[in-house]
Design a protein around this motif. Structure first.
Motif, PDB file in Angstrom:
ATOM      1  N   ILE A  83      90.944 -66.324  48.409  1.00 21.81           N
ATOM      2  CA  ILE A  83      92.378 -65.862  48.706  1.00 21.81           C
ATOM      3  C   ILE A  83      92.772 -65.698  47.203  1.00 21.81           C
ATOM      4  O   ILE A  83      93.561 -65.046  46.836  1.00 21.81           O
ATOM      5  CB  ILE A  83      93.042 -67.140  49.343  1.00 21.81           C
ATOM      6  CG1 ILE A  83      92.754 -67.229  50.703  1.00 21.81           C
ATOM      7  CG2 ILE A  83      94.470 -67.075  48.797  1.00 21.81           C
ATOM      8  CD1 ILE A  83      93.210 -68.372  51.367  1.00 21.81           C
ATOM      9  N   GLU A  84      92.351 -66.775  46.245  1.00 20.48           N
ATOM     10  CA  GLU A  84      92.732 -66.454  44.727  1.00 20.48           C
ATOM     11  C   GLU A  84      92.249 -65.119  44.354  1.00 20.48           C
ATOM     12  O   GLU A  84      92.981 -64.297  43.512  1.00 20.48           O
ATOM     13  CB  GLU A  84      92.187 -67.630  44.092  1.00 20.48           C
ATOM     14  CG  GLU A  84      92.759 -68.994  44.333  1.00 20.48           C
ATOM     15  CD  GLU A  84      92.466 -70.137  43.599  1.00 20.48           C
ATOM     16  OE1 GLU A  84      91.395 -69.997  42.903  1.00 20.48           O
ATOM     17  OE2 GLU A  84      92.951 -71.050  43.510  1.00 20.48           O
ATOM     18  N   LYS A  85      91.243 -64.723  44.626  1.00 16.08           N
ATOM     19  CA  LYS A  85      90.635 -63.460  44.135  1.00 16.08           C
ATOM     20  C   LYS A  85      91.601 -62.358  44.739  1.00 16.08           C
ATOM     21  O   LYS A  85      91.841 -61.296  44.016  1.00 16.08           O
ATOM     22  CB  LYS A  85      89.130 -62.817  44.497  1.00 16.08           C
ATOM     23  CG  LYS A  85      88.034 -63.713  44.014  1.00 16.08           C
ATOM     24  CD  LYS A  85      86.690 -63.272  44.253  1.00 16.08           C
ATOM     25  CE  LYS A  85      85.770 -64.200  43.418  1.00 16.08           C
ATOM     26  NZ  LYS A  85      84.492 -63.996  44.080  1.00 16.08           N
ATOM     27  N   GLY A  86      92.138 -62.347  45.962  1.00 15.99           N
ATOM     28  CA  GLY A  86      92.989 -61.621  46.413  1.00 15.99           C
ATOM     29  C   GLY A  86      94.445 -61.556  45.706  1.00 15.99           C
ATOM     30  O   GLY A  86      94.881 -60.304  45.540  1.00 15.99           O
ATOM     31  N   LEU A  87      94.704 -62.404  45.508  1.00 19.44           N
ATOM     32  CA  LEU A  87      96.167 -62.831  44.815  1.00 19.44           C
ATOM     33  C   LEU A  87      96.152 -62.156  43.465  1.00 19.44           C
ATOM     34  O   LEU A  87      96.767 -61.815  42.681  1.00 19.44           O
ATOM     35  CB  LEU A  87      96.320 -64.363  44.940  1.00 19.44           C
ATOM     36  CG  LEU A  87      97.069 -64.773  46.213  1.00 19.44           C
ATOM     37  CD1 LEU A  87      97.068 -66.167  45.966  1.00 19.44           C
ATOM     38  CD2 LEU A  87      98.211 -64.172  46.657  1.00 19.44           C
ATOM     39  N   ASN A  88      94.895 -62.366  42.608  1.00 21.18           N
ATOM     40  CA  ASN A  88      94.477 -61.814  41.359  1.00 21.18           C
ATOM     41  C   ASN A  88      94.646 -60.283  41.193  1.00 21.18           C
ATOM     42  O   ASN A  88      95.104 -59.586  40.162  1.00 21.18           O
ATOM     43  CB  ASN A  88      93.257 -62.187  40.852  1.00 21.18           C
ATOM     44  CG  ASN A  88      93.276 -63.803  40.369  1.00 21.18           C
ATOM     45  OD1 ASN A  88      94.480 -64.311  40.254  1.00 21.18           O
ATOM     46  ND2 ASN A  88      92.094 -64.522  40.374  1.00 21.18           N
TER      47      ASN A  88
END
Length: 145
Positions: A83-88
């Motif tokens: 999820i954090e990779k997507g948000l980045n």
């Protein structure tokens, strides 16, 4: 389920996943302490023939639960990282919009974003839709957008 619904649900789950990691650690520690507690044998009890004692069952259940919790923790950490990779992949404005819509929803989030970003209501929704698409593409590739 549509890609959009999937992405929205994933973003809503994000804060709970982060919280669950610490809660799982606490639960594992509690189970470990229960496992190490001394057990007393009941005197005068007739042993079961061909079965296990309730103390053995309890120990096996404890080991099983700790293993399952550790697996759940690893899955939660993996999901958080994805999820954090997507948000980045999003810019600051897109990330802020998704944060107020899904991750940390607040009352009157659209009005707050309009004030904060200086956009009209329709533009806020356009930014949200574009951010969801970018997030989905970063996470899963083309999903028949």
């Amino acid at each position: 389920m549509s890609w959009k619904r999937f992405v929205e649900d994933e973003l809503r789950a994000y804060p709970y996943l982060k919280e669950s990691v610490g809660n799982i650690d606490e639960r594992i520690k509690l189970l470990e302490s229960e496992f190490c507690e001394p057990k007393a044998a009941r005197l005068g009890a007739t042993p079961k023939i061909g079965g296990t004692s309730t103390a053995e069952d309890s120990m096996i259940n404890n080991i099983y639960m700790r293993q399952r919790l550790a697996e759940n923790k690893n899955l939660a950490i993996s999901r958080i990282e994805l999820i954090e990779k997507g948000l980045n992949a999003l810019n600051a404005t897109e990330r802020r919009v998704l944060e107020l819509f899904y991750i940390n929803p607040q009352t009157n989030h659209v009005g707050r974003l309009m004030e904060e970003l200086g956009y009209e209501k329709t533009q806020i929704y356009r930014i949200r839709d574009r951010a969801l698409e970018k997030y989905a593409l970063a996470m899963c590739g083309a999903m028949s957008l």
